[in-house]
Motif scaffolding. Sequence first.
Motif, short mmCIF file in Angstrom:
data_model
loop_
_atom_site.label_atom_id
_atom_site.label_comp_id
_atom_site.label_asym_id
_atom_site.label_seq_id
_atom_site.Cartn_x
_atom_site.Cartn_y
_atom_site.Cartn_z
N THR A 179 0.85 -1.20 0.00
CA THR A 179 0.00 0.00 0.00
C THR A 179 0.88 1.24 0.00
O THR A 179 2.03 1.21 0.44
CB THR A 179 -0.94 0.08 1.23
OG1 THR A 179 -0.15 0.38 2.38
CG2 THR A 179 -1.71 -1.22 1.45
N LYS A 180 0.33 2.32 -0.56
CA LYS A 180 1.02 3.61 -0.50
C LYS A 180 -0.02 4.70 -0.25
O LYS A 180 -0.94 4.88 -1.04
CB LYS A 180 1.75 3.88 -1.81
CG LYS A 180 2.51 5.21 -1.82
CD LYS A 180 3.71 5.19 -0.88
CE LYS A 180 4.38 6.55 -0.76
NZ LYS A 180 5.57 6.48 0.14
N VAL A 239 -4.21 10.50 0.31
CA VAL A 239 -4.56 9.81 -0.93
C VAL A 239 -4.00 8.39 -0.87
O VAL A 239 -2.79 8.20 -0.73
CB VAL A 239 -3.97 10.53 -2.17
CG1 VAL A 239 -4.29 9.76 -3.44
CG2 VAL A 239 -4.50 11.96 -2.26
N ALA A 240 -4.89 7.42 -0.93
CA ALA A 240 -4.45 6.02 -0.97
C ALA A 240 -4.19 5.67 -2.44
O ALA A 240 -5.10 5.36 -3.19
CB ALA A 240 -5.51 5.11 -0.38
N ALA A 241 -2.92 5.77 -2.85
CA ALA A 241 -2.58 5.57 -4.26
C ALA A 241 -2.50 4.08 -4.60
O ALA A 241 -2.85 3.68 -5.70
CB ALA A 241 -1.25 6.26 -4.58
N LEU A 242 -2.01 3.27 -3.67
CA LEU A 242 -1.99 1.81 -3.86
C LEU A 242 -2.68 1.17 -2.66
O LEU A 242 -2.41 1.52 -1.51
CB LEU A 242 -0.54 1.31 -3.96
CG LEU A 242 0.29 1.85 -5.13
CD1 LEU A 242 1.72 1.33 -5.08
CD2 LEU A 242 -0.35 1.53 -6.48
N LYS A 243 -3.56 0.23 -2.94
CA LYS A 243 -4.43 -0.30 -1.87
C LYS A 243 -4.27 -1.80 -1.68
O LYS A 243 -5.26 -2.50 -1.45
CB LYS A 243 -5.89 0.02 -2.22
CG LYS A 243 -6.18 1.50 -2.35
CD LYS A 243 -7.58 1.73 -2.85
CE LYS A 243 -7.86 3.21 -3.01
NZ LYS A 243 -9.12 3.44 -3.75
N GLY A 244 -3.05 -2.29 -1.80
CA GLY A 244 -2.84 -3.72 -1.60
C GLY A 244 -2.52 -4.41 -2.91
O GLY A 244 -3.34 -5.10 -3.48
N GLY A 296 -3.92 8.34 -12.92
CA GLY A 296 -4.21 8.40 -11.49
C GLY A 296 -4.45 7.06 -10.83
O GLY A 296 -4.74 6.98 -9.64
N SER A 297 -4.27 5.97 -11.61
CA SER A 297 -4.57 4.64 -11.06
C SER A 297 -3.46 4.11 -10.15
O SER A 297 -3.64 3.10 -9.47
CB SER A 297 -4.83 3.65 -12.19
OG SER A 297 -3.74 3.61 -13.08
N GLY A 298 -2.29 4.77 -10.17
CA GLY A 298 -1.21 4.36 -9.29
C GLY A 298 -0.01 3.76 -10.00
O GLY A 298 0.90 3.24 -9.35
N LYS A 299 0.05 3.87 -11.33
CA LYS A 299 1.13 3.24 -12.09
C LYS A 299 2.50 3.80 -11.72
O LYS A 299 3.43 3.05 -11.46
CB LYS A 299 0.91 3.44 -13.61
CG LYS A 299 -0.40 2.87 -14.11
CD LYS A 299 -0.54 3.05 -15.61
CE LYS A 299 -0.52 4.50 -16.08
NZ LYS A 299 -1.65 5.30 -15.57
N SER A 300 2.62 5.12 -11.72
CA SER A 300 3.93 5.71 -11.43
C SER A 300 4.31 5.49 -9.96
O SER A 300 5.49 5.28 -9.65
CB SER A 300 3.94 7.21 -11.75
OG SER A 300 3.80 7.40 -13.14
N THR A 301 3.32 5.50 -9.10
CA THR A 301 3.57 5.20 -7.69
C THR A 301 4.16 3.80 -7.56
O THR A 301 5.17 3.59 -6.86
CB THR A 301 2.26 5.30 -6.89
OG1 THR A 301 1.74 6.62 -7.03
CG2 THR A 301 2.48 4.99 -5.42
N ASP A 350 -7.46 2.35 -9.73
CA ASP A 350 -7.75 2.82 -8.39
C ASP A 350 -6.90 2.10 -7.32
O ASP A 350 -7.39 1.76 -6.26
CB ASP A 350 -9.25 2.59 -8.12
CG ASP A 350 -9.79 3.64 -7.15
OD1 ASP A 350 -9.06 4.61 -6.86
OD2 ASP A 350 -10.93 3.47 -6.68
N GLY A 351 -5.62 1.86 -7.66
CA GLY A 351 -4.70 1.32 -6.66
C GLY A 351 -4.74 -0.17 -6.44
O GLY A 351 -4.09 -0.67 -5.52
N VAL A 352 -5.49 -0.90 -7.26
CA VAL A 352 -5.48 -2.37 -7.16
C VAL A 352 -5.28 -3.00 -8.54
O VAL A 352 -5.55 -2.38 -9.56
CB VAL A 352 -6.78 -2.94 -6.52
CG1 VAL A 352 -6.94 -2.46 -5.08
CG2 VAL A 352 -8.00 -2.58 -7.35
N VAL A 353 -4.80 -4.24 -8.54
CA VAL A 353 -4.65 -4.98 -9.79
C VAL A 353 -6.01 -5.54 -10.17
O VAL A 353 -6.65 -6.23 -9.38
CB VAL A 353 -3.63 -6.14 -9.63
CG1 VAL A 353 -3.61 -7.02 -10.88
CG2 VAL A 353 -2.24 -5.59 -9.36
N VAL A 354 -6.47 -5.21 -11.38
CA VAL A 354 -7.79 -5.71 -11.81
C VAL A 354 -7.68 -6.85 -12.82
O VAL A 354 -8.64 -7.60 -13.01
CB VAL A 354 -8.71 -4.58 -12.36
CG1 VAL A 354 -9.11 -3.64 -11.24
CG2 VAL A 354 -8.04 -3.83 -13.49
N SER A 355 -6.52 -6.97 -13.50
CA SER A 355 -6.33 -8.14 -14.35
C SER A 355 -4.85 -8.36 -14.58
O SER A 355 -4.04 -7.44 -14.45
CB SER A 355 -7.08 -7.99 -15.67
OG SER A 355 -6.42 -7.06 -16.50
#
Length: 231
Positions: free
Chosen positions: A8-9, A18-23, A41-46, A214-219
């Motif tokens: 998480t970040k 801002v929760a940029a990465l959520k697990g 804004g999905s968290g890629k660069s983070t 949105d900070g999670v892996v979807v696929s």
Amino acid sequence: MITLEGITKIYHTGEVEVAALKGISLHIPEGEFVAIMGPSGSGKSTLMNLIGCLDQPTSGRYILDGYDVSALTDDQLAWIRNRKIGFVFQSYNLIPRASAVHNVEMPLIYAGDNQQRRERAMAALESVGLLERAGHLPNELSGGQQQRVAVARALVTDPAILLADEPTGNLDSESSIEIMKLLRDLNQQGRTIVLITHEAEIAAFAQRVVRVRDGVVVSDERPAVATEMAR
Ligand SMILES: Nc1ncnc2c1ncn2[C@@H]1O[C@H](COP(=O)(O)OP(=O)(O)OP(=O)(O)O)[C@@H](O)[C@H]1O
Ligand SMILES: [Mg+2]
């Protein structure tokens, strides 16, 4: 090579969190070519900053090449970053007054590694097909050539992983394909590559596509068929 477990970040800016990465949990074996895709804004660069040891997660574990990165101090983080990671960004970040070969030498100069410095920089330039442009200044090179110099600079320390954040973002489609073919060749020579991109045509050069939202892996898929462009 890379193992992320429950990363998480959370960024704190003033009163706002801002929760940029959520697990994020992800395993990238040695030699793989992975594209990370997702909307702005999905968290890629983070995620890229964490994988690249430029920043630490708020929680979770990151194992890089056997090192538990989440437990390292800033100095140790810099040490591992300089040895294990090569970065390529959207803007080439070349030094304008330095020749191509001098730009490529920079990571060795920073690391105080003067052993055959010029020879290694020339070899890196050769690996991106730019030996004959070694003496040119960045403004004497095309955008695609400048990005190839940046790739050579990322490779000169012989990093375990090449991280590329939108490397084709400033390039026309022809130069983009050229850079992607170069990355694919480097991967076929055994280099582990993590690429961030918005574009499906660019991601099609990778063996595996991880989508974040949105900070999670979807696929997380390995497409069987490459697109026309990537062939
Ligand atoms: N240094 C920071 N301080 C505060 N918030 C940040 C910081 N960096 C990123 N964020 C926020 O974290 C979220 C993820 O940002 P990030 O830059 O990782 O997205 P991205 O997927 O790379 O987007 P883009 O495709 O636009 O580059 C966004 O909501 C962003 O506003
Ligand atoms: Mg980004």
